[in-house]
Design an enzyme around this catalytic site. Structure first.
Site, PDB file in Angstrom:
ATOM      1  N   GLU A   1       0.680  -1.224  -0.096  1.00 10.27           N
ATOM      2  CA  GLU A   1       0.233   0.025  -0.099  1.00 10.27           C
ATOM      3  C   GLU A   1       0.788   1.276  -0.138  1.00 10.27           C
ATOM      4  O   GLU A   1       0.477   2.145   0.818  1.00 10.27           O
ATOM      5  CB  GLU A   1      -1.050   0.040   1.171  1.00 10.27           C
ATOM      6  CG  GLU A   1      -2.169  -0.945   0.969  1.00 10.27           C
ATOM      7  CD  GLU A   1      -3.044  -1.032   2.224  1.00 10.27           C
ATOM      8  OE1 GLU A   1      -2.942  -0.124   3.070  1.00 10.27           O
ATOM      9  OE2 GLU A   1      -4.044  -1.871   2.021  1.00 10.27           O
TER      10      GLU A   1
ATOM     11  N   GLU B   1      -5.399  -8.425  -0.733  1.00  6.95           N
ATOM     12  CA  GLU B   1      -6.289  -8.316   0.418  1.00  6.95           C
ATOM     13  C   GLU B   1      -7.734  -7.853   0.249  1.00  6.95           C
ATOM     14  O   GLU B   1      -7.873  -6.837  -0.705  1.00  6.95           O
ATOM     15  CB  GLU B   1      -5.784  -6.900   1.275  1.00  6.95           C
ATOM     16  CG  GLU B   1      -4.331  -7.105   2.086  1.00  6.95           C
ATOM     17  CD  GLU B   1      -4.199  -5.794   2.922  1.00  6.95           C
ATOM     18  OE1 GLU B   1      -4.936  -5.226   3.515  1.00  6.95           O
ATOM     19  OE2 GLU B   1      -2.684  -5.485   3.073  1.00  6.95           O
TER      20      GLU B   1
END
Length: 512
Positions: A173, A292
């Protein structure tokens, strides 16, 4: 009574079911590792401190690949802290989740645990506070056969043979301002390119995942993927996607249609990756790693029963963090998200539900206590078990659900697989309707349904509601029960889906 008509054809397939589509995620966050998969002294702990009850449920879940050790955690993590004698490992502050990390569990322990669980490893590296040198060194430590300082150090630490980890995430991320070492797309794209190049010089057989957007709502979404892939296209094999969904302000219809957003997210990233491919005249295709995804109640919850927010009042070891308790509605949504991933199996080759145990997880485990299945365990475990062979295209003509966020969405959501080798077809249905059952007809073009092997449904038990959960006191309130009234003859399947339900039907359709 609501209705839906679905058409499938043996000649219209999407791809083979990707083996890695049914992955999970273990992060050093909350109680996922400590008192989750690892709890020395527990009555169910083995000689290495791994909880055998959690291992058994992991195998039952059917997880094929596990991403580790993060997540936000990895962007401040030194992998060397988790090797060597445990007594000599440093205690560190983890800024991502404001906890004390003991490093009692590290790379060697995770490799051993994964082998016992029968899962492939997907190792994430730190590109937040570290860079190219640490990236190439962990690959050498993990994968080089021997005769170098790092590979010999691995042998000295108890593993003479290489770990042979093939799948690596280039950070986590990195588009997010919350991330330790957050970077612009230009900064990250160049770093991913150089780290990937250095890692492949050590082991050219590895596969690499570049960080994509951490949600489709990010202001840099689209531009981020384009810039990163423009730099790193030749060095990477996949680009990642992350998405979490929850019910907001009682808007159940929009929540139940979350897979509409997942469809949009996937198709947008595919389009962007293919545009970079065309512009750069690249031959290979970049596939997707949805590494995710889950239901996660990030707002509106702050109770002892379902703790959410990270407590910054003090540094603690493995506190209870985001231990969401999942209900019937959540399970139906998870079923539709799995349908979306399966329907896009031609490009989504890896997916990891976050996380495996305790932290927004299908498995809950109490310290010195039992482990049990949450409601979302069942769609995942059954699809991991039964989705085999080829993914079939589906044409759906369904009544609609009006949603505030996504407009009209199909009332009935479905994915279908066909295993030519054993002559079986698996159909996975969700009825998004809160009040009405749905009559469903499936046209089986090119197939001959001979018998119904399995027909089961997950729904609210009689006398309960859609918020019913499995708890420590009542661990089996939600599960699969027989689905009655299913009829399959020749080229047609008929069934009725109860209101707000997830179902699976397996048919014998004959071998080729």
């Amino acid at each position: 009574m609501s209705r839906a008509r679905i058409s499938i054809d043996r000649d219209f397939t999407i791809s083979e079911v990707p083996h890695r589509l049914f992955g999970s995620f273990v992060e050093h966050m909350g109680r996922c590792v400590y008192t989750g998969i690892y709890e020395p002294g527990h009555a169910q702990a083995d000689e290495q401190g791994f909880r055998k009850d959690v291992l058994a449920l992991t195998k039952e879940l059917g997880a094929t690949v596990i991403r580790y050790p993060g997540g936000n955690f990895v962007s401040g993590y030194n992998w060397e802290d988790g090797i060597g004698p445990v007594a000599n490992r440093p205690r560190r502050l983890d800024g991502a989740w404001h906890t004390l990390e003991t490093n009692a569990f590290g790379l060697h322990e995770f490799v051993d645990w994964s082998r016992k669980a029968g899962t492939e490893i997907m190792e994430a590296i730190n590109l937040g506070t570290r860079g190219v040198n640490a990236a190439r060194e962990i690959v050498e430590y993990a994968n080089h056969p021997g005769g170098t300082y790092l590979s010999d150090l691995r042998a000295k630490n108890g593993h003479k043979d290489p770990f042979d980890i093939k799948l690596w995430c280039l950070g986590n991320e990195m588009d997010g301002p919350w991330q330790i070492g957050h970077k612009t797309a230009q900064e990250y794209g160049r770093l991913a390119q150089e780290a990937g190049k250095a890692m492949r010089l050590v082991d050219p057989t590895i596969e690499l995942v570049a960080c994509g957007s951490s949600s489709s709502a990010m202001p840099t979404f689209g531009e981020w993927e384009q810039t990163v892939l423009t730099h790193a296209y030749d060095e990477v094999d996949y680009v990642s996607l992350h998405a979490y969904y929850q019910e907001h302000d009682g808007d159940a219809n929009s929540f139940l249609a979350s897979a509409v957003d997942m469809d949009y997210f996937i198709e947008s990233v595919v389009a962007t990756a293919d545009a970079v491919r065309a512009k750069g005249k690249h031959k290979k295709k970049i596939n997707l790693s949805f590494d995710e995804w889950n239901v996660w109640y990030q707002s509106g919850l702050d109770t002892e029963d379902q703790p959410h927010r990270v407590n910054n009042s003090g540094w603690r070891e493995h506190p209870r963090v985001i231990e969401d308790k999942y209900n019937v509605t959540d399970a139906v949504v998870v079923g539709t998200l799995l349908n979306s991933l399966l329907r896009h199996g031609d490009r989504v080759k890896i997916a990891n539900q976050a996380q495996l145990v305790n932290v927004i997880a299908p498995i809950l485990a109490e310290p010195n206590g039992p482990a049990w299945r949450q409601s979302i365990f069942y769609p995942f475990s059954l699809m991991a078990e039964l989705a085999k062979g080829k993914i079939l295209r589906t044409e759906v003509d369904s009544d609609k659900v009006d949603t505030a966020k996504f407009g009209d969405a199909d009332l009935v959501d479905v994915s279908v697989t066909w295993d030519e080798d054993n002559g079986r077809m698996a159909l996975f249905f969700a009825n998004r309707g809160l009040e009405e059952a749905a009559d469903v007809e499936v046209a089986l073009r090119g197939f001959d349904a001979k018998s119904i092997i399995r027909a089961e449904v997950l729904e609210a038990p009689e006398g309960s509601d859609r918020f019913t959960k499995n708890t420590l006191a009542q661990q089996d309130q939600i599960g699969m029960t027989p689905l009655s009234g299913v009829k399959a003859t020749g080229d047609e399947l008929r069934l009725t889906l109860p209101a707000l339900s997830w179902s699976v039907v397996v048919l014998e359709v004959g071998k080729n």
